[in-house]
Every structure is written in structure tokens, then in C-alpha cells.
Design a protein around this motif. Structure first.
Motif, PDB file in Angstrom:
ATOM      1  N   HIS A 151      -2.703   4.039  10.561  1.00 31.37           N
ATOM      2  CA  HIS A 151      -1.655   3.032  10.329  1.00 31.37           C
ATOM      3  C   HIS A 151      -0.400   3.245  11.155  1.00 31.37           C
ATOM      4  CE1 HIS A 151      -3.978   1.539   6.996  1.00 31.37           C
ATOM      5  NE2 HIS A 151      -3.967   2.715   6.402  1.00 31.37           N
ATOM      6  N   ASN A 190      10.269  13.625   4.546  1.00 34.27           N
ATOM      7  CA  ASN A 190       9.647  12.318   4.738  1.00 34.27           C
ATOM      8  C   ASN A 190      10.570  11.188   4.246  1.00 34.27           C
ATOM      9  OD1 ASN A 190       8.027  10.188   3.040  1.00 34.27           O
ATOM     10  ND2 ASN A 190       6.645  10.769   4.683  1.00 34.27           N
ATOM     11  N   SER A 212      -2.019  13.618  -1.803  1.00 36.02           N
ATOM     12  CA  SER A 212      -3.034  14.673  -1.884  1.00 36.02           C
ATOM     13  C   SER A 212      -2.538  15.916  -2.621  1.00 36.02           C
ATOM     14  CB  SER A 212      -3.453  15.063  -0.463  1.00 36.02           C
ATOM     15  OG  SER A 212      -2.300  15.319   0.334  1.00 36.02           O
ATOM     16  N   ARG A 264       0.838  -1.206   0.000  1.00 38.30           N
ATOM     17  CA  ARG A 264       0.000   0.000   0.000  1.00 38.30           C
ATOM     18  C   ARG A 264       0.873   1.256   0.000  1.00 38.30           C
ATOM     19  NH1 ARG A 264      -1.302   3.494   3.779  1.00 38.30           N
ATOM     20  NH2 ARG A 264      -0.428   2.251   5.464  1.00 38.30           N
ATOM     21  N   GLN A 268       1.499   3.509  -3.252  1.00 40.99           N
ATOM     22  CA  GLN A 268       0.982   4.882  -3.202  1.00 40.99           C
ATOM     23  C   GLN A 268       2.107   5.885  -3.466  1.00 40.99           C
ATOM     24  OE1 GLN A 268      -1.717   6.101   0.031  1.00 40.99           O
ATOM     25  NE2 GLN A 268      -0.244   7.640   0.630  1.00 40.99           N
ATOM     26  N   ASN A 284       3.900  11.280  11.669  1.00 41.68           N
ATOM     27  CA  ASN A 284       3.430  12.320  10.737  1.00 41.68           C
ATOM     28  C   ASN A 284       3.660  13.717  11.324  1.00 41.68           C
ATOM     29  OD1 ASN A 284       2.472  10.007   9.514  1.00 41.68           O
ATOM     30  ND2 ASN A 284       0.320  10.618   9.448  1.00 41.68           N
ATOM     31  N   LYS A 330      -4.471   5.200  -3.575  1.00 40.79           N
ATOM     32  CA  LYS A 330      -4.286   6.648  -3.471  1.00 40.79           C
ATOM     33  C   LYS A 330      -2.945   7.081  -4.061  1.00 40.79           C
ATOM     34  CE  LYS A 330      -7.022   7.411   0.698  1.00 40.79           C
ATOM     35  NZ  LYS A 330      -7.505   6.097   1.120  1.00 40.79           N
ATOM     36  N   SER A 388      -4.078   9.143  12.653  1.00 42.21           N
ATOM     37  CA  SER A 388      -3.353   8.309  11.690  1.00 42.21           C
ATOM     38  C   SER A 388      -3.570   6.830  12.023  1.00 42.21           C
ATOM     39  CB  SER A 388      -1.866   8.669  11.749  1.00 42.21           C
ATOM     40  OG  SER A 388      -1.103   7.688  11.097  1.00 42.21           O
ATOM     41  N   LYS A 392       7.522   2.932   9.102  1.00 45.17           N
ATOM     42  CA  LYS A 392       7.680   4.363   9.335  1.00 45.17           C
ATOM     43  C   LYS A 392       8.588   4.512  10.547  1.00 45.17           C
ATOM     44  CE  LYS A 392       3.754   6.944   9.103  1.00 45.17           C
ATOM     45  NZ  LYS A 392       2.262   7.210   9.123  1.00 45.17           N
TER      46      LYS A 392
HETATM   47  N1  FAQ Z   1      -2.125  11.955   0.461  1.00 44.72           N
HETATM   48  O1  FAQ Z   1      -2.604   6.267   8.756  1.00 44.72           O
HETATM   49  P1  FAQ Z   1      -2.034   7.282   7.876  1.00 44.72           P
HETATM   50  C1  FAQ Z   1       6.614  12.764  -4.089  1.00 44.72           C
HETATM   51  C2  FAQ Z   1      -3.904   8.340   3.625  1.00 44.72           C
HETATM   52  S1  FAQ Z   1       6.330  12.900  -2.420  1.00 44.72           S
HETATM   53  C3  FAQ Z   1      -2.970  10.945   0.200  1.00 44.72           C
HETATM   54  O2  FAQ Z   1      -1.203   8.339   8.497  1.00 44.72           O
HETATM   55  P2  FAQ Z   1       0.295   6.153   6.535  1.00 44.72           P
HETATM   56  C4  FAQ Z   1       7.817  13.460  -4.663  1.00 44.72           C
HETATM   57  C5  FAQ Z   1      -3.208   7.029   3.924  1.00 44.72           C
HETATM   58  O3  FAQ Z   1      -2.787   6.411   2.720  1.00 44.72           O
HETATM   59  C6  FAQ Z   1       4.713  12.289  -2.075  1.00 44.72           C
HETATM   60  N2  FAQ Z   1      -3.335  10.031   1.125  1.00 44.72           N
HETATM   61  O4  FAQ Z   1      -1.245   6.571   6.661  1.00 44.72           O
HETATM   62  C7  FAQ Z   1       7.431  14.372  -5.782  1.00 44.72           C
HETATM   63  C8  FAQ Z   1      -4.308   6.285   4.644  1.00 44.72           C
HETATM   64  O5  FAQ Z   1      -5.297   5.831   3.706  1.00 44.72           O
HETATM   65  P3  FAQ Z   1      -5.388   4.267   3.239  1.00 44.72           P
HETATM   66  C9  FAQ Z   1       4.665  10.814  -1.914  1.00 44.72           C
HETATM   67  C10 FAQ Z   1      -2.781  10.159   2.360  1.00 44.72           C
HETATM   68  O6  FAQ Z   1       0.460   5.454   5.250  1.00 44.72           O
HETATM   69  C11 FAQ Z   1       7.547  15.739  -5.622  1.00 44.72           C
HETATM   70  C12 FAQ Z   1      -4.988   7.389   5.444  1.00 44.72           C
HETATM   71  O7  FAQ Z   1      -4.707   8.601   4.767  1.00 44.72           O
HETATM   72  N3  FAQ Z   1       5.361  10.379  -0.743  1.00 44.72           N
HETATM   73  O8  FAQ Z   1       5.841  12.130  -4.695  1.00 44.72           O
HETATM   74  C13 FAQ Z   1      -1.878  11.172   2.669  1.00 44.72           C
HETATM   75  O9  FAQ Z   1       0.754   5.474   7.758  1.00 44.72           O
HETATM   76  C14 FAQ Z   1       7.193  16.608  -6.649  1.00 44.72           C
HETATM   77  C15 FAQ Z   1      -4.522   7.434   6.885  1.00 44.72           C
HETATM   78  O10 FAQ Z   1      -3.195   7.990   7.023  1.00 44.72           O
HETATM   79  C16 FAQ Z   1       4.976   9.289  -0.080  1.00 44.72           C
HETATM   80  O11 FAQ Z   1       4.043   8.609  -0.439  1.00 44.72           O
HETATM   81  C17 FAQ Z   1      -1.555  12.102   1.679  1.00 44.72           C
HETATM   82  N4  FAQ Z   1      -0.724  13.136   1.892  1.00 44.72           N
HETATM   83  O12 FAQ Z   1       1.070   7.561   6.469  1.00 44.72           O
HETATM   84  C18 FAQ Z   1       7.009  13.877  -7.005  1.00 44.72           C
HETATM   85  C19 FAQ Z   1       5.824   8.930   1.116  1.00 44.72           C
HETATM   86  N5  FAQ Z   1      -1.536  11.037   3.977  1.00 44.72           N
HETATM   87  O13 FAQ Z   1      -4.107   3.961   2.510  1.00 44.72           O
HETATM   88  C20 FAQ Z   1       6.651  14.744  -8.054  1.00 44.72           C
HETATM   89  C21 FAQ Z   1       5.586   7.538   1.616  1.00 44.72           C
HETATM   90  C22 FAQ Z   1      -2.204   9.969   4.446  1.00 44.72           C
HETATM   91  O14 FAQ Z   1      -5.550   3.450   4.478  1.00 44.72           O
HETATM   92  C23 FAQ Z   1       6.759  16.110  -7.857  1.00 44.72           C
HETATM   93  N6  FAQ Z   1       4.396   7.447   2.399  1.00 44.72           N
HETATM   94  N7  FAQ Z   1      -2.964   9.448   3.483  1.00 44.72           N
HETATM   95  O15 FAQ Z   1      -6.583   4.231   2.323  1.00 44.72           O
HETATM   96  C24 FAQ Z   1       4.332   7.737   3.730  1.00 44.72           C
HETATM   97  O16 FAQ Z   1       5.301   8.142   4.331  1.00 44.72           O
HETATM   98  C25 FAQ Z   1       3.022   7.507   4.419  1.00 44.72           C
HETATM   99  O17 FAQ Z   1       2.228   6.690   3.605  1.00 44.72           O
HETATM  100  C26 FAQ Z   1       2.238   8.825   4.768  1.00 44.72           C
HETATM  101  C27 FAQ Z   1       0.898   8.435   5.381  1.00 44.72           C
HETATM  102  C28 FAQ Z   1       3.047   9.621   5.786  1.00 44.72           C
HETATM  103  C29 FAQ Z   1       1.999   9.665   3.517  1.00 44.72           C
END
Ligand code: FAQ
Length: 311
Positions: free
Chosen positions: A206, A134, A108, A35, A39, A220, A105, A204, A216
Motif C-alpha cells: 500500500h 509512527n 501484529s 482500512r 485497523q 515503513n 487486522k 509494502s 502515510k
Molecule cells: N500488524 O502495505 P503495508 C497502538 C498489514 S500502535 C498487522 O505496509 P500499510 C498503540 C497491512 O495492514 C499499533 N498488520 O500496509 C498501543 C497490509 O494488510 P491489508 C497500531 C500489518 O497499511 C500501544 C499488509 O500488512 N498503529 O495500537 C502490520 O500501508 C500499546 C501490507 O502492509 C497503527 O495501526 C502490522 N504491524 O502500512 C495500544 C498505525 N503492518 O490491510 C495499546 C497506523 C502491516 O492489506 C498498547 N497504521 N500490516 O490486509 C499504519 O501506519 C500502517 O497501516 C502500517 C502498515 C505502517 C502499520
């Protein structure tokens, strides 16, 4: 699942050992990683759209070359991350299908529009800046292939953030009209940027399990605070007004206080109801369909070669 295996797994995590693809892992650990990494990969790919929108309109040849390179890097990041996800037993095609069906997803932030050139500077500076905070933490994630992908990605992201800050600096120190554009971009993108870190720790769902498994390594809110603390002095250096009246240095905490974003807006955006969600998904599905002939051609070529080898 065998409690003994679970216990040994947690002991490995607690010793900071990396988990590798062929190692035993709990089903839920695998599922959470698919996931999160999936994502993350989708975010890199969809994240090309807001900036790609400005490649043909970059103000100079130099800015255009930089932006092209940056957007191309994001595509590469998407590919490393899909490969990392594939080590967990899911295919890239399956992940892409889930994205296109709206079942997975992406960040955002990419559901907000880039209205003018200042937004492109602000995206590099604020969005890549938040992504780096992050991702530097994720270099220490417990899953080996994800951790290694993060190390490489962070190197490229620092160039992205710097080019963004440089672009916005030229506007902030430019004519009054350019400065006003820079201010407007910061005002619009500030709250969406701090939403990138996800809901507050108390909301949060997860975090607790993901932190126990060291998927993680920082929460957050902890990462969001670090981003706020490092970005406020940068806004001040540019001579721009702070985008939130709640921002104030808190001597006791040793951190800046700031206002919460509008969390109802955040939850709406991740449910698909943000300003650009429909456009972003349409663009991705159209690109996928338009590229079908390339995939078919490669497959036909591969099959022909394989047939020639067996003949
Ligand atoms: N957007 O329990 P938590 C890039 C969802 S950087 C959408 O806190 P988690 C570079 C979450 O999936 C961006 N959804 O979740 C770039 C969960 O829903 P689910 C990408 C969000 O996973 C720059 C629900 O909310 N970076 O692309 C968001 O423990 C410029 C509950 O939230 C990453 O993905 C959000 N902001 O923590 C590219 C970093 N926040 O799945 C192009 C890796 C939360 O149950 C141009 N990911 N949700 O349906 C992470 O570090 C973590 O997944 C978090 C969320 C911190 C984003």
C-alpha cells in the motif's frame, strides 16, 4: 471517477491541504483510510489485553494506578479512532463485526504474550515507543480527522512510553534476577516491536499509493530506522545486552545497522497464526457479547426518551 476531480484532489494533497469528511475524495482514498484507521482503532482496543492481563498483579499500588490509567487511555484512543473512521461513512458496529469475523487486522504486536512484569515495562517503552514514532508522522496525514486524533493521542502516548521506561529502569538497575527479567523481555519483544512498522518498503503493497495521497508521510523502513536509532542508546543506558548481534553503528550512513526480523513469522502472525491470535479474538468477542445488555439498555432508554419527546 472524473479525471478532473482526481487531478484537483491530488493538487490539494500536494499543497498540503487537509481533506475533510464532506470533501470529494476518490473511493480508493476513502477505502484505504477506513482500512488503516479501522485497523489502528482495533489495535488500540485489542492492545489493552496484554497489559490488562497484569493490572491485578502489578507489584505496587502506584504501578497499578499507572497501568490502569494507561490501559484506560488505550480504550479512549480506540474511541477517537472509531469516530474518525465513522466520518468516512462506516459505522463502528460494522468495523467491530469485521474484526470479530477475522476480516480486519490489528497490530501484529498484540499477538505476543506478556509473560511477566518486566514485559509490561517493555511494552510501554518499546511498543508505545514504536507507536509514537509512527503516530508523530501520522499527525501530518492528509485526512483532517485522523490527523487531529493523532495529535491528541501522541500526547498521551508519551506518558505511556515514559512510565514503561521507568518501570524497566527499576528492574534493570535492581537485583540480578530483576535485571535478567528485563533482559529477557527486551530479547523477546525487540523483533516483534520492529515488525510493528510493517513489511519492508519493497514488500509494502500500500505504501506507494498511500504516500502519494499523504495518508502515510514516511515509509515503513524509514520509521523503523528512526525507532532503532532512538532505542539502542536507551538499551545501552540500561546496561542491557543488545537483543540483536547485527546491531552496529554505521558511521557512513549515520544510523545503526540492524538485522531484519523473521518476515515469515510476521506474515504468519498477520494471517492469524501468532501465539495469541485466537485468545485475543476470543477475549474481544466475549467482551462484546457480555456487553450486549448495556448496549440494549442504552438503546431502550434512548428510544423511550425519543418517544416521550414526540408524544
Ligand atoms: N500488524 O502495505 P503495508 C497502538 C498489514 S500502535 C498487522 O505496509 P500499510 C498503540 C497491512 O495492514 C499499533 N498488520 O500496509 C498501543 C497490509 O494488510 P491489508 C497500531 C500489518 O497499511 C500501544 C499488509 O500488512 N498503529 O495500537 C502490520 O500501508 C500499546 C501490507 O502492509 C497503527 O495501526 C502490522 N504491524 O502500512 C495500544 C498505525 N503492518 O490491510 C495499546 C497506523 C502491516 O492489506 C498498547 N497504521 N500490516 O490486509 C499504519 O501506519 C500502517 O497501516 C502500517 C502498515 C505502517 C502499520
Amino acid at each position: 471517477e472524473d479525471p478532473k476531480l482526481l487531478e484537483e484532489f491530488q493538487a490539494r494533497i500536494d499543497r498540503d491541504e487537509k481533506i475533510e469528511p464532506k470533501d470529494w475524495m476518490p473511493m480508493a482514498y476513502r477505502k484505504t483510510l477506513i482500512r488503516q484507521i479501522g485497523q489502528h482503532a482495533h489495535s488500540e482496543v485489542v492492545g489493552q489485553l496484554p497489559e490488562g492481563n497484569w493490572i491485578t498483579r502489578a507489584p505496587t499500588l502506584e504501578r497499578k494506578a499507572i497501568l490502569l490509567a494507561k490501559v484506560q487511555d488505550e480504550a479512549g484512543h480506540g474511541l477517537y479512532l472509531y469516530s474518525a473512521a465513522e466520518t468516512l461513512g462506516v459505522s463502528r458496529d460494522e468495523l467491530v463485526e469485521l474484526l470479530h469475523e477475522g476480516k480486519m487486522k490489528y497490530s501484529s504486536i498484540f499477538n505476543y504474550p506478556t509473560l511477566n512484569w518486566a514485559d509490561i515495562g517493555a511494552v510501554g517503552w518499546l511498543v508505545d515507543g514504536a507507536a509514537i514514532v509512527n503516530q508523530v508522522a501520522l499527525q501530518r496525514t492528509s485526512y483532517g480527522p485522523y490527523s487531529r486524533a493523532m495529535i491528541r493521542i501522541c500526547k498521551e502516548e508519551s506518558f505511556h512510553a515514559r512510565q514503561g521506561y521507568h518501570a524497566i529502569m527499576q528492574m534493570a538497575f535492581g537485583t540480578p534476577a530483576q535485571k535478567a527479567m528485563a533482559q529477557d523481555a527486551v530479547n523477546r519483544l525487540w523483533f516483534p516491536a520492529i515488525m510493528m512498522f510493517g513489511p519492508s518498503d519493497s514488500e509494502s503493497v500500500h505504501s506507494e499509493q498511500s504516500m502519494t495521497w499523504k495518508i502515510k508521510v514516511r515509509s515503513n523502513d524509514d520509521l523503523r530506522q528512526q525507532f532503532v536509532d532512538q532505542t539502542i542508546p536507551q538499551i545501552e543506558y540500561l546496561g542491557l545486552d543488545l537483543p540483536d548481534p547485527g546491531i552496529k553503528w554505521n558511521e557512513e550512513r549515520g544510523h545503526y545497522d540492524y538485522s531484519d526480523p523473521d518476515w515469515s513469522e510476521f506474515f504468519n502472525v498477520i494471517k492469524g497464526k501468532g501465539p495469541c491470535n485466537v485468545d485475543r479474538l476470543n477475549d474481544r468477542t466475549n467482551a462484546w457479547e457480555d456487553g450486549a445488555w448495556v448496549r440494549d439498555g442504552l438503546l431502550a432508554h434512548g428510544n423511550k426518551k425519543a418517544a416521550a419527546r414526540t408524544a
